[in-house]
Every structure is written in structure tokens, then in C-alpha cells.
Design a protein around this motif. Sequence first.
Motif, PDB file in Angstrom:
ATOM      1  N   ASN A 190       0.848  -1.189   0.000  1.00  0.00           N
ATOM      2  CA  ASN A 190       0.000   0.000   0.000  1.00  0.00           C
ATOM      3  C   ASN A 190       0.897   1.258   0.000  1.00  0.00           C
ATOM      4  OD1 ASN A 190      -2.228   1.603   0.242  1.00  0.00           O
ATOM      5  ND2 ASN A 190      -2.555   1.165   2.421  1.00  0.00           N
ATOM      6  N   HIS A 191       1.753   1.368  -1.038  1.00  0.00           N
ATOM      7  CA  HIS A 191       2.771   2.435  -1.047  1.00  0.00           C
ATOM      8  C   HIS A 191       2.372   3.645  -1.883  1.00  0.00           C
ATOM      9  CE1 HIS A 191       3.598   0.694  -4.900  1.00  0.00           C
ATOM     10  NE2 HIS A 191       4.019  -0.432  -4.376  1.00  0.00           N
ATOM     11  N   LYS A 192       1.219   3.582  -2.483  1.00  0.00           N
ATOM     12  CA  LYS A 192       0.665   4.696  -3.266  1.00  0.00           C
ATOM     13  C   LYS A 192       1.640   5.194  -4.336  1.00  0.00           C
ATOM     14  CE  LYS A 192      -1.738   6.105   0.946  1.00  0.00           C
ATOM     15  NZ  LYS A 192      -1.082   5.233   1.935  1.00  0.00           N
ATOM     16  N   GLY A 193       2.458   4.317  -4.839  1.00  0.00           N
ATOM     17  CA  GLY A 193       3.406   4.706  -5.887  1.00  0.00           C
ATOM     18  C   GLY A 193       4.644   5.423  -5.378  1.00  0.00           C
ATOM     19  N   LYS A 194       4.718   5.613  -4.062  1.00  0.00           N
ATOM     20  CA  LYS A 194       5.899   6.304  -3.518  1.00  0.00           C
ATOM     21  C   LYS A 194       7.037   5.288  -3.330  1.00  0.00           C
ATOM     22  CE  LYS A 194       5.350   9.822  -0.550  1.00  0.00           C
ATOM     23  NZ  LYS A 194       4.834  10.532   0.644  1.00  0.00           N
ATOM     24  N   VAL A 195       7.596   4.884  -4.458  1.00  0.00           N
ATOM     25  CA  VAL A 195       8.667   3.886  -4.469  1.00  0.00           C
ATOM     26  C   VAL A 195       9.887   4.510  -5.134  1.00  0.00           C
ATOM     27  CG1 VAL A 195       9.336   1.575  -5.232  1.00  0.00           C
ATOM     28  CG2 VAL A 195       6.937   2.052  -4.699  1.00  0.00           C
ATOM     29  N   ILE A 196      11.008   4.467  -4.485  1.00  0.00           N
ATOM     30  CA  ILE A 196      12.230   5.043  -5.052  1.00  0.00           C
ATOM     31  C   ILE A 196      13.307   3.959  -5.106  1.00  0.00           C
ATOM     32  CG2 ILE A 196      14.134   6.684  -4.628  1.00  0.00           C
ATOM     33  CD1 ILE A 196      12.149   8.661  -3.546  1.00  0.00           C
ATOM     34  N   GLU A 197      14.050   3.946  -6.218  1.00  0.00           N
ATOM     35  CA  GLU A 197      15.205   3.052  -6.304  1.00  0.00           C
ATOM     36  C   GLU A 197      16.445   3.831  -5.895  1.00  0.00           C
ATOM     37  OE1 GLU A 197      15.353   0.063  -9.633  1.00  0.00           O
ATOM     38  OE2 GLU A 197      13.764   1.352 -10.404  1.00  0.00           O
ATOM     39  N   TYR A 198      17.211   3.228  -5.028  1.00  0.00           N
ATOM     40  CA  TYR A 198      18.451   3.856  -4.574  1.00  0.00           C
ATOM     41  C   TYR A 198      19.622   3.022  -5.122  1.00  0.00           C
ATOM     42  CZ  TYR A 198      22.007   5.925  -1.671  1.00  0.00           C
ATOM     43  OH  TYR A 198      23.145   6.573  -1.268  1.00  0.00           O
ATOM     44  N   PRO A 199      20.569   3.667  -5.833  1.00  0.00           N
ATOM     45  CA  PRO A 199      21.613   2.875  -6.501  1.00  0.00           C
ATOM     46  C   PRO A 199      22.570   2.170  -5.535  1.00  0.00           C
ATOM     47  CG  PRO A 199      22.073   5.237  -6.694  1.00  0.00           C
ATOM     48  CD  PRO A 199      20.710   5.112  -6.072  1.00  0.00           C
ATOM     49  N   ILE A 200      22.788   0.904  -5.771  1.00  0.00           N
ATOM     50  CA  ILE A 200      23.786   0.163  -4.986  1.00  0.00           C
ATOM     51  C   ILE A 200      24.651  -0.671  -5.941  1.00  0.00           C
ATOM     52  CG2 ILE A 200      22.381  -0.068  -2.883  1.00  0.00           C
ATOM     53  CD1 ILE A 200      22.206  -3.185  -3.977  1.00  0.00           C
ATOM     54  N   VAL A 201      25.871  -0.890  -5.541  1.00  0.00           N
ATOM     55  CA  VAL A 201      26.707  -1.832  -6.290  1.00  0.00           C
ATOM     56  C   VAL A 201      26.693  -3.138  -5.503  1.00  0.00           C
ATOM     57  CG1 VAL A 201      29.015  -2.376  -7.152  1.00  0.00           C
ATOM     58  CG2 VAL A 201      28.127  -0.040  -7.315  1.00  0.00           C
ATOM     59  N   PHE A 202      26.179  -4.166  -6.162  1.00  0.00           N
ATOM     60  CA  PHE A 202      26.020  -5.488  -5.547  1.00  0.00           C
ATOM     61  C   PHE A 202      27.369  -6.205  -5.586  1.00  0.00           C
ATOM     62  CE2 PHE A 202      24.927  -9.978  -5.683  1.00  0.00           C
ATOM     63  CZ  PHE A 202      23.790 -10.100  -4.894  1.00  0.00           C
ATOM     64  N   ALA A 203      27.915  -6.490  -4.416  1.00  0.00           N
ATOM     65  CA  ALA A 203      29.220  -7.150  -4.363  1.00  0.00           C
ATOM     66  C   ALA A 203      29.054  -8.667  -4.403  1.00  0.00           C
ATOM     67  CB  ALA A 203      29.918  -6.754  -3.063  1.00  0.00           C
ATOM     68  N   GLU A 204      30.048  -9.379  -4.861  1.00  0.00           N
ATOM     69  CA  GLU A 204      30.018 -10.835  -4.762  1.00  0.00           C
ATOM     70  C   GLU A 204      29.916 -11.211  -3.300  1.00  0.00           C
ATOM     71  OE1 GLU A 204      29.813 -13.490  -6.941  1.00  0.00           O
ATOM     72  OE2 GLU A 204      29.288 -11.706  -8.065  1.00  0.00           O
ATOM     73  N   ARG A 205      29.237 -12.332  -2.983  1.00  0.00           N
ATOM     74  CA  ARG A 205      29.175 -12.719  -1.572  1.00  0.00           C
ATOM     75  C   ARG A 205      30.599 -12.767  -1.032  1.00  0.00           C
ATOM     76  NH1 ARG A 205      27.396 -16.448   1.170  1.00  0.00           N
ATOM     77  NH2 ARG A 205      25.293 -16.644   0.370  1.00  0.00           N
ATOM     78  N   ALA A 206      30.800 -12.225   0.186  1.00  0.00           N
ATOM     79  CA  ALA A 206      32.149 -12.083   0.722  1.00  0.00           C
ATOM     80  C   ALA A 206      32.792 -13.450   0.944  1.00  0.00           C
ATOM     81  CB  ALA A 206      32.103 -11.289   2.018  1.00  0.00           C
ATOM     82  N   ALA A 207      32.027 -14.398   1.502  1.00  0.00           N
ATOM     83  CA  ALA A 207      32.559 -15.743   1.752  1.00  0.00           C
ATOM     84  C   ALA A 207      31.390 -16.707   1.834  1.00  0.00           C
ATOM     85  CB  ALA A 207      33.337 -15.753   3.072  1.00  0.00           C
ATOM     86  N   GLY A 208      31.685 -17.999   1.849  1.00  0.00           N
ATOM     87  CA  GLY A 208      30.630 -19.003   1.966  1.00  0.00           C
ATOM     88  C   GLY A 208      30.046 -19.365   0.613  1.00  0.00           C
ATOM     89  N   GLU A 209      29.018 -20.237   0.666  1.00  0.00           N
ATOM     90  CA  GLU A 209      28.473 -20.771  -0.577  1.00  0.00           C
ATOM     91  C   GLU A 209      27.098 -20.230  -0.914  1.00  0.00           C
ATOM     92  OE1 GLU A 209      28.415 -25.063  -0.571  1.00  0.00           O
ATOM     93  OE2 GLU A 209      30.560 -25.050  -0.097  1.00  0.00           O
ATOM     94  N   SER A 210      26.824 -20.153  -2.206  1.00  0.00           N
ATOM     95  CA  SER A 210      25.519 -19.723  -2.678  1.00  0.00           C
ATOM     96  C   SER A 210      24.489 -20.817  -2.404  1.00  0.00           C
ATOM     97  CB  SER A 210      25.584 -19.456  -4.173  1.00  0.00           C
ATOM     98  OG  SER A 210      24.305 -19.157  -4.639  1.00  0.00           O
ATOM     99  N   LYS A 211      23.243 -20.392  -2.121  1.00  0.00           N
ATOM    100  CA  LYS A 211      22.191 -21.391  -1.899  1.00  0.00           C
ATOM    101  C   LYS A 211      21.125 -21.308  -2.982  1.00  0.00           C
ATOM    102  CE  LYS A 211      24.013 -20.379   2.214  1.00  0.00           C
ATOM    103  NZ  LYS A 211      24.555 -19.095   2.645  1.00  0.00           N
ATOM    104  N   MET A 212      21.392 -20.522  -4.000  1.00  0.00           N
ATOM    105  CA  MET A 212      20.380 -20.326  -5.023  1.00  0.00           C
ATOM    106  C   MET A 212      20.541 -21.363  -6.135  1.00  0.00           C
ATOM    107  SD  MET A 212      18.438 -18.055  -4.032  1.00  0.00           S
ATOM    108  CE  MET A 212      18.533 -17.471  -2.352  1.00  0.00           C
ATOM    109  N   GLY A 213      19.423 -21.805  -6.670  1.00  0.00           N
ATOM    110  CA  GLY A 213      19.496 -22.810  -7.731  1.00  0.00           C
ATOM    111  C   GLY A 213      18.214 -22.847  -8.531  1.00  0.00           C
ATOM    112  N   TRP A 214      17.945 -23.992  -9.167  1.00  0.00           N
ATOM    113  CA  TRP A 214      16.782 -24.131 -10.054  1.00  0.00           C
ATOM    114  C   TRP A 214      15.465 -24.009  -9.306  1.00  0.00           C
ATOM    115  CZ3 TRP A 214      17.204 -23.027 -14.791  1.00  0.00           C
ATOM    116  CH2 TRP A 214      18.404 -23.294 -15.469  1.00  0.00           C
ATOM    117  N   ARG A 215      15.485 -24.467  -8.061  1.00  0.00           N
ATOM    118  CA  ARG A 215      14.259 -24.406  -7.256  1.00  0.00           C
ATOM    119  C   ARG A 215      13.790 -22.949  -7.144  1.00  0.00           C
ATOM    120  NH1 ARG A 215      13.871 -24.225  -1.534  1.00  0.00           N
ATOM    121  NH2 ARG A 215      11.776 -24.758  -0.845  1.00  0.00           N
ATOM    122  N   GLU A 216      14.747 -22.053  -6.922  1.00  0.00           N
ATOM    123  CA  GLU A 216      14.417 -20.634  -6.766  1.00  0.00           C
ATOM    124  C   GLU A 216      13.913 -20.049  -8.090  1.00  0.00           C
ATOM    125  OE1 GLU A 216      17.033 -22.105  -5.333  1.00  0.00           O
ATOM    126  OE2 GLU A 216      16.201 -21.869  -3.314  1.00  0.00           O
TER     127      GLU A 216
END
Length: 239
Positions: A190-216
Motif C-alpha cells: 500500500n505504497h501509493k506509488g511512492k517507491v524510489i530506487e536507490y543505486p547500490i553496487v552489488f558485491a560478490e558474496r564475501a565468503a561461503g556458498e551460494s544457496k540459489m538454484g533451479w528451485r528458486e
Amino acid sequence: MSKFELSIAIPTYNEAKNIEAMIIRVHDSLKKAGVSEEIIIVDDSSPDGTAELAAKMAKPYPVRVYIRTKREGPGPAILDGIRLAEAPIACIMDGDLSHPPEALPEMYKLIKAGKALLVVGSRHIRGGGTSKWIWYRKFFSWGARLLGKFLTPVNDLTSGFFMFDKNILEGTDIVPIGCKVGLELMVKGNHKGKVIEYPIVFAERAAGESKMGWRETKQYLQHLLALSLYKLSRILKFK
Ligand SMILES: Nc1nc2c(ncn2[C@@H]2O[C@H](COP(=O)(O)OP(=O)(O)OP(=O)(O)O)[C@@H](O)[C@H]2O)c(=O)[nH]1
Ligand SMILES: [Mg+2]
């Protein structure tokens, strides 16, 4: 009234290598800006001891740990985090240092100043980006965005980094299929269109393993279908 201005909920599974740095960076960036926060770690009983490490930081950091017994992916953990959030403004971010905690104060200011009710940390607007993504990941990310164009004008609709005024939850039924809770809020909130994108640079995960796959990926497609039907039913109802 909550004693916190901002609640930050972080879903975690096997983030022992990242969690301490994550908590320190979140707290430091908000402390500098004079914003009081609570950090809620929602952990699905990670075998690597993520929850125990986070709990040890509950002093001196404003950390709370919520342990879920079953591993169910980030989606249900994020919903628990939102439910537990005490502050009027809530934020969701990953626990692997992909989302820059240094963006938090500016995102918070946009909501606090009344300019936005939902702020999305965005890789796909000027100033944003991804570091070192391999071509097929870029391709999948592009495809995922293309499929969602009908649903929202937000460029980075799959972003897992978002902050919102909790009032946008009123009168909405947030039931995502999978982990894209941010997308669910963009479409149903219920945001009435008041949505703003704020720029970020997405870094590679710092350490550990990814859990994303086909299921996602499969869940994302099902989620898009469910949201498209939702949106269509709304359009037809209002005509
Ligand atoms: N509570 C909970 N958190 C999870 C689960 N799976 C992943 N997460 C967390 O959700 C966040 C996003 O997961 P990631 O594995 O980083 O997914 P991603 O960012 O798409 O992929 P990479 O960063 O490339 O590995 C991280 O903080 C994870 O620790 C889960 O089953 N339960
Ligand atoms: Mg990640």
C-alpha cells in the motif's frame, strides 16, 4: 512506541564467515548517521553456528537472533523478520555482504523525509551495478527483470535489499511464492506509488556458498504468474 527507528532483518543460512562483519558494518554506518537500529538475524538453524556467533554479538550490538527449526529458503525467514520488526521502518538485506550496509542511512532518509514509502536498493539504475558477474548470471537476471516488466516500473524488481514504512503492509496479504518478498511489496504494498530506487553496487558474496538454484528459478516464475493474475484481477475490478 518502539525504542528503535529502524529494524533490519537478515535471513541467514551458513553465513558464519560473514555475519560478524555484516553486523559491525550495519551498526557502524547507522551509528555515524545517528539512526538507532535493531538487527534481527533470522537463521534456519545453520549447522555452521551462524546463530551462535550472532547471539554472542548481542552485547554491545543491538542484535536479536530468531532461530527457525526448518530450512525453508529465505522467503519464510524474511516474513518472520518483518513480523518481528519493532521499529516503524523495516529493512531486509542479505547476510553475505552483497548489499552495502553503507547505503542504509540514505535509504532511511528517503523514507523519514516522506519522499518514499518503499526504497529498493537497485543495481539497474545510474550509479548502481554488479561486480564481476559471469555472463549467464547477467542473462538470467535480465530475463527475470524482463518477465516482471508488466508488474512494476521498478528496474531492479528482484532486489533482495529493500526498506519500507511498515504502514504499506496495511490491508495487504503478503504471500510470496519463493524469496522475492520485495517484489511482492512492490506489486501489492500500500505504497501509493511512492517507491524510489536507490543505486547500490552489488558485491560478490564475501565468503561461503551460494544457496540459489533451479528451485528458486521455478518459484520465481510461479510467483510472477501469481502476481500477474493478482494485477489483472485488480485492473478488471477497477474498470
Ligand atoms: N533463513 C534462511 N536464510 C537463507 C536460506 N537460504 C539462503 N538464505 C540467506 O538469504 C540470503 C540470500 O541468499 P544467497 O545464497 O546469498 O543468495 P544469492 O544472493 O542469490 O546468491 P549468492 O550471493 O551468489 O550466493 C543470504 O543471507 C542467505 O544466508 C534459508 O534457507 N534460510
Ligand atoms: Mg548473496
